[in-house]
Write an enzyme that holds these catalytic residues in place. Structure first.
Site, PDB file in Angstrom:
ATOM      1  N   HIS A 110       0.853  -1.180   0.000  1.00 27.59           N
ATOM      2  CA  HIS A 110       0.000   0.000   0.000  1.00 27.59           C
ATOM      3  C   HIS A 110       0.893   1.235   0.000  1.00 27.59           C
ATOM      4  CE1 HIS A 110      -3.040   2.934   1.090  1.00 27.59           C
ATOM      5  NE2 HIS A 110      -3.961   2.012   0.898  1.00 27.59           N
ATOM      6  N   ARG A 136      -6.155  10.283  -0.445  1.00 25.64           N
ATOM      7  CA  ARG A 136      -5.720  10.811  -1.744  1.00 25.64           C
ATOM      8  C   ARG A 136      -6.900  11.000  -2.683  1.00 25.64           C
ATOM      9  NH1 ARG A 136      -2.529   6.836  -3.991  1.00 25.64           N
ATOM     10  NH2 ARG A 136      -2.888   5.441  -2.226  1.00 25.64           N
TER      11      ARG A 136
END
Length: 576
Positions: free
Chosen positions: A328, A348
């Site tokens: 990740h 994000r």
């Protein structure tokens, strides 16, 4: 709070934010996405899978000769905890009998039990820790499903196939994406409260690699909300679903016709082996993050050690895409106490930006996970040297979270990400005012046991669902597809396994496949001191490991804790 030595870099983040905010509000990409050639270049040079020693061929079993992740080859080329000869007398007198055995108590396992119950089938869930102690519980950001008017399962399918580098099994991706909208409805009917807009429509957000907004969510607690709902439903039907906690499976049982017929469990409380006879079996054991591939910190729960891979492989099941690991992009590296902690990709998706030590954007924030991770590793590597160093010896980049409130309005971050805020508030860091320091963290087992769209393996009576399966995501998974995966295929496994169980007629139980596997190891000249499944990872300090080695006769340190607890290859009901 951040220490003074990071102050200069933090000031640069603040200084560059106005210009980056202006770009974000303009609707233009804040940084250009990579083209196909650029993606391939950064992956080939900086993704952890690209290292020379990251993979090696496996010497035995159904995938013999194929190149797998090195740690997985080692795990599979290991000895069983069970001695078939000593266990044989107990196979005729099972401790438990059930229509359906479900190995694993996460989302896929709970769905399988719920669906089987609706089909009139009794099931037993055997889980390593407590019901719900799984990666399913730890999901944060959301679940992909084509529920918006501008989206469709076909678009979702294309995104998932592209994200997996076009290696996915198409029939599995079709099942995943076509079942998605119905999963959203089914979960809401069970009690999941999705985030919604003022008009009552579902809130949908972007994720990395998505062409449409399709991320449904429950703030940043989606895993906990879904698991709480599924666990409640399981516990509401004790007459049809029984649960055995702290009893992980360590070997599958086959019958005399080669059909899966249950498993051997190991009680963590009594240190006994227990025999389960079952007409059908579902493996839902999740992933392998706690193996710490290539030494990376992990986002995974404590019991995620790849048990299902080991059991299925010894029994003769094929594996798929076990040469690929997902890291990740945004795992915390500061504060040190939460190193590896997952910082959801939804950050994000909402506008958070990865920045180097100069406060500069260096990658499009929503690249597919493997590309984003490789770009962050490249920025921190000596080639660029733009990482932020900590006193603990870690290097990372900033994830600019304060910009989110400036894009969406004050209060947005604390409303949408209460879990993230709470995690950092404990250490005096307000992520609405200060960025987070991050680096890629071992996150997901891209591959697994090969299945078809009915969750069937090449072993009759053995079904697999969730992260333990291989083929759905190819060699890279997009955000939110794992949550959808365990919901879709957990339901499918429950359906098709219960149908199989209704007509199954088992023969006598056998561990002959374990004996044959041990013989194959000898014939291949494999010398291993490892016993698998590992069950629980060892974080024993080095000085204590050395003491154990001396006490146990120079058994290698990484395996001494396991052997001291359960014995080496001992069988029968007692395992002292």
């Amino acid at each position: 709070m951040y220490p003074d030595y990071l102050k200069a870099s933090l000031e640069k983040v603040d200084q560059t934010r106005p210009r980056r905010l202006e770009l974000a509000k303009s609707g233009k990409p804040v940084y250009p996405p990579m083209n196909a050639a650029e993606r391939e270049d950064v992956l080939s040079k900086f993704h952890p899978d690209s290292a020379a020693d990251a993979r090696r061929p496996i010497r035995i079993g159904p995938n013999q000769g194929e190149t797998l992740t090195t740690e997985i080859s080692e795990l599979l080329e290991a000895h069983s905890m069970v001695d078939p000869a000593r266990m044989a007398p107990h196979l005729a007198k099972p401790d438990y009998e059930t229509d359906l055995l479900i190995i694993g108590g996460g989302g896929a396992g709970c769905w399988a039990a719920i669906t089987a119950m609706k089909n009139g089938i009794n099931s037993l869930i055997a889980t390593k820790l407590r019901l719900g102690d799984a990666n399913s519980m730890m999901s944060e950001g959301g679940m992909q499903a084509a529920v918006s008017p501008t989206d469709s399962p076909a678009r979702h399918y294309l995104d998932a196939i592209g994200g997996g580098h076009f290696d996915n099994k198409p029939e599995l991706v079709r099942a995943l994406t076509e079942d998605g909208p119905d999963v959203v409805r089914a979960l809401e009917n069970l009690g999941v409260m999705w985030d919604k807009m003022e008009d009552g429509s579902l809130q949908v957000l972007h994720g990395g690699g998505t062409s449409r907004r399709r991320m449904v969510s429950c703030r940043d607690y989606i895993g906990a909300i879904i698991m709480r709902t599924l666990m409640d439903e399981v516990e509401n039907h004790p007459d049809k679903i029984s649960v055995r906690e702290f009893e992980p499976a360590v070997e599958l049982l086959l019958d005399d016709q080669g059909r899966c017929a249950g498993a051997i469990l190991y009680s963590l409380d009594t240190e006994q082996f227990l025999v389960v006879r079952a007409k059908a079996t579902v493996i839902a054991t999740g992933g392998f993050g706690r193996l710490h591939i290539r030494g990376f910190a992990t986002t995974n729960h404590y019991g995620a050690t790849g048990d299902g891979l080991v059991m299925a492989y010894r029994a003769g099941a094929n594996l798929r895409f076990m040469d690929s690991v997902q890291y990740h992009p945004t795992g915390a590296i500061y504060p040190e106490q939460i190193a590896g902690f997952l910082i959801t990709e939804k950050i994000r998706g909402a506008g958070g930006q990865p920045l180097n030590k100069h406060g500069e954007l260096f990658v499009f924030p929503r690249e597919p996970r493997d590309v984003e991770s490789a770009a962050i590793i490249r920025e921190c590597a000596a080639e660029r040297g733009n990482g932020v160093d900590t006193a603990a010896g870690r290097t990372g980049v900033w994830l600019d979270s304060p910009i989110i409130d400036q894009i969406h309005g004050e209060g947005y971050t604390r409303h949408q990400f209460p879990g993230m805020c709470r995690a950092f508030d404990r250490y005096g860091i307000d992520i609405t005012k200060r960025p987070m320091l991050i680096y890629p963290s071992l996150h997901y087992q891209n591959g697994g046991i090969e299945i078809n769209e009915r969750c069937e393996t090449n072993i009759p009576g053995l079904f697999v669902a969730g992260e333990a399966s291989g083929g759905v995501h190819g060699r890279n998974r997009l955000m939110g597809n794992s949550v959808l995966d365990y919901n879709v295929f957990g339901r499918r496994a429950g359906k098709y396994a219960s149908e199989y169980a209704k007509s199954a007629r088992l023969g006598s139980l056998s561990l002959a496949h374990v004996t044959a596997y041990a013989r194959e190891m000898v014939d291949a000249g494999i010398e291993s001191d490892l016993t698998s499944p590992v069950i629980l990872p060892s974080y024993t300090p080095e000085d204590v490991r050395l003491q154990q080695m001396a006490r146990l006769g120079n058994i290698p340190a990484r395996h001494s804790l396991l052997r001291s607890r359960i014995g080496c290859g001992c069988g029968g009901k007692e395992a002292k």
